[in-house]
Enzyme design. Structure first.
Site, mmCIF file in Angstrom:
data_model
loop_
_atom_site.group_PDB
_atom_site.id
_atom_site.type_symbol
_atom_site.label_atom_id
_atom_site.label_comp_id
_atom_site.label_asym_id
_atom_site.label_seq_id
_atom_site.Cartn_x
_atom_site.Cartn_y
_atom_site.Cartn_z
ATOM 1 N N ASN A 1 0.800 -1.223 0.000
ATOM 2 C CA ASN A 1 0.000 0.000 0.000
ATOM 3 C C ASN A 1 0.837 1.281 0.000
ATOM 4 O O ASN A 1 0.379 2.317 -0.484
ATOM 5 C CB ASN A 1 -0.926 0.007 1.216
ATOM 6 C CG ASN A 1 -1.531 1.375 1.461
ATOM 7 O OD1 ASN A 1 -2.430 1.818 0.732
ATOM 8 N ND2 ASN A 1 -1.037 2.078 2.469
ATOM 9 N N LYS B 1 9.154 -9.923 -3.989
ATOM 10 C CA LYS B 1 10.136 -10.965 -4.299
ATOM 11 C C LYS B 1 10.655 -11.617 -3.015
ATOM 12 O O LYS B 1 10.780 -12.843 -2.935
ATOM 13 C CB LYS B 1 11.293 -10.366 -5.095
ATOM 14 C CG LYS B 1 12.345 -11.380 -5.539
ATOM 15 C CD LYS B 1 13.382 -10.746 -6.430
ATOM 16 C CE LYS B 1 14.456 -11.760 -6.818
ATOM 17 N NZ LYS B 1 13.901 -12.878 -7.608
ATOM 18 N N TYR C 1 3.579 9.700 -11.163
ATOM 19 C CA TYR C 1 2.647 8.879 -10.388
ATOM 20 C C TYR C 1 1.851 7.959 -11.307
ATOM 21 O O TYR C 1 1.714 6.765 -11.038
ATOM 22 C CB TYR C 1 1.707 9.791 -9.604
ATOM 23 C CG TYR C 1 0.697 9.067 -8.740
ATOM 24 C CD1 TYR C 1 1.064 8.532 -7.506
ATOM 25 C CD2 TYR C 1 -0.627 8.924 -9.149
ATOM 26 C CE1 TYR C 1 0.144 7.867 -6.711
ATOM 27 C CE2 TYR C 1 -1.553 8.265 -8.357
ATOM 28 C CZ TYR C 1 -1.162 7.744 -7.137
ATOM 29 O OH TYR C 1 -2.074 7.086 -6.353
ATOM 30 N N LYS D 1 1.861 3.765 -11.378
ATOM 31 C CA LYS D 1 0.678 2.932 -11.167
ATOM 32 C C LYS D 1 0.367 2.065 -12.390
ATOM 33 O O LYS D 1 -0.153 0.948 -12.253
ATOM 34 C CB LYS D 1 -0.520 3.816 -10.807
ATOM 35 C CG LYS D 1 -0.357 4.529 -9.460
ATOM 36 C CD LYS D 1 -0.086 3.573 -8.311
ATOM 37 C CE LYS D 1 -0.056 4.280 -6.963
ATOM 38 N NZ LYS D 1 0.221 3.350 -5.848
ATOM 39 N N THR E 1 -6.872 11.644 1.946
ATOM 40 C CA THR E 1 -5.873 11.251 2.940
ATOM 41 C C THR E 1 -4.849 12.371 3.028
ATOM 42 O O THR E 1 -5.050 13.459 2.484
ATOM 43 C CB THR E 1 -5.174 9.941 2.523
ATOM 44 O OG1 THR E 1 -4.401 10.196 1.338
ATOM 45 C CG2 THR E 1 -6.185 8.840 2.235
#
Length: 253
Positions: free
Chosen positions: A90, A123, A154, A158, A189
């Protein structure tokens, strides 16, 4: 849904979507490993989680751009719990600007958190996830596919994360490990505050965003957390390689 006896690790757990996800999983009886850079915030979220079902989370203060810190995250988690069942990537940062107004240093910083750290941590945990027949949920964004000139680095990070989700899902499917992503639109946020927006600017941005969103609402952090939990649960045992949008219809506008 119940995550009793399941070990769930969440990066970026000290605020925003990560904190909401930690709290949601705590209510589902998960054993949590919470990773974040801000120790005080992380401890506060951990305490809140513990109150839900009396299960004390493991807190790991770490910067995910530090390779040695990533190795420590794995070591501490496995030493404490003996396994991992769910990895939730996240942690993320955003930077504003397009090709003309940003530079390669901005690109490197964003990619280091949003993609390189995910690659490396995943990994490092892969063999443990294979052993538990676990799953991975990556937190992406609708900007992986929705074109904008305001946040090039950004958006690129993504888009790369979505492709990573699909490629790793295909690779790990024979091992019984599922890999999915959630792709929210703007969730209020501290992400935009961290790049310098004032409260007034944030309120104006939010009002403008909502006015152009079909459902006329923001996506809430707990809504994203619920979708993450669903994808991590046995109810989604036939779902892998999916990038699930949760955006109040923003992708349509």
């Amino acid at each position: 849904m119940d995550f009793n006896d399941k070990v769930v690790l969440i990066t970026g757990a000290s605020s925003g979507i990560g904190a909401a996800t930690a709290i949601h999983f705590s209510k589902l009886s998960a054993s949590l490993a919470l990773v974040g850079r801000k120790e005080n915030n992380l401890k506060r979220i951990a305490l809140y989680c513990e109150k839900a079902k009396g299960i004390k989370p493991l807190t790991i203060v770490a910067d995910v751009t530090d390779d040695s810190a990533l190795e420590r995250i794995v070591t501490e988690t496995i030493n404490n719990f003996g396994k991992i069942d769910v990895l939730i990537n996240n942690a993320g940062v955003i930077a504003m600007g397009g090709l003309k107004t940003s530079d390669v240093d901005t690109y490197d910083k964003v990619m280091a958190v949003n993609m390189r750290a995910v690659f490396q941590l995943t990994k490092l945990f892969t063999q443990h996830l294979v052993e538990s027949k676990g799953c991975i949920v990556n937190v992406s964004s609708i900007l992986s596919t929705k074109v904008t000139t305001q946040s090039l680095a950004y958006s690129l990070s993504k888009a790369a994360l979505d492709q990573f989700t699909k490629c790793v899902a295909l690779e790990l499917a024979p091992d019984g490990v599922r890999v999915n992503s959630v792709n929210p639109s703007y969730v209020k946020t501290n992400l935009l505050k961290d790049i310098g927006l004032t409260d007034d600017q944030l309120d104006l941005y939010t009002q403008n965003f909502v006015s152009k969103t079909p459902l006329k609402k923001l996506v809430e952090g707990d809504e994203v957390a619920s979708l993450i939990a669903f994808l991590a649960s046995d109810k989604a045992k036939s779902i892998t390689g999916t990038c699930a949008a949760i955006d109040a219809g923003k992708s349509l506008s």
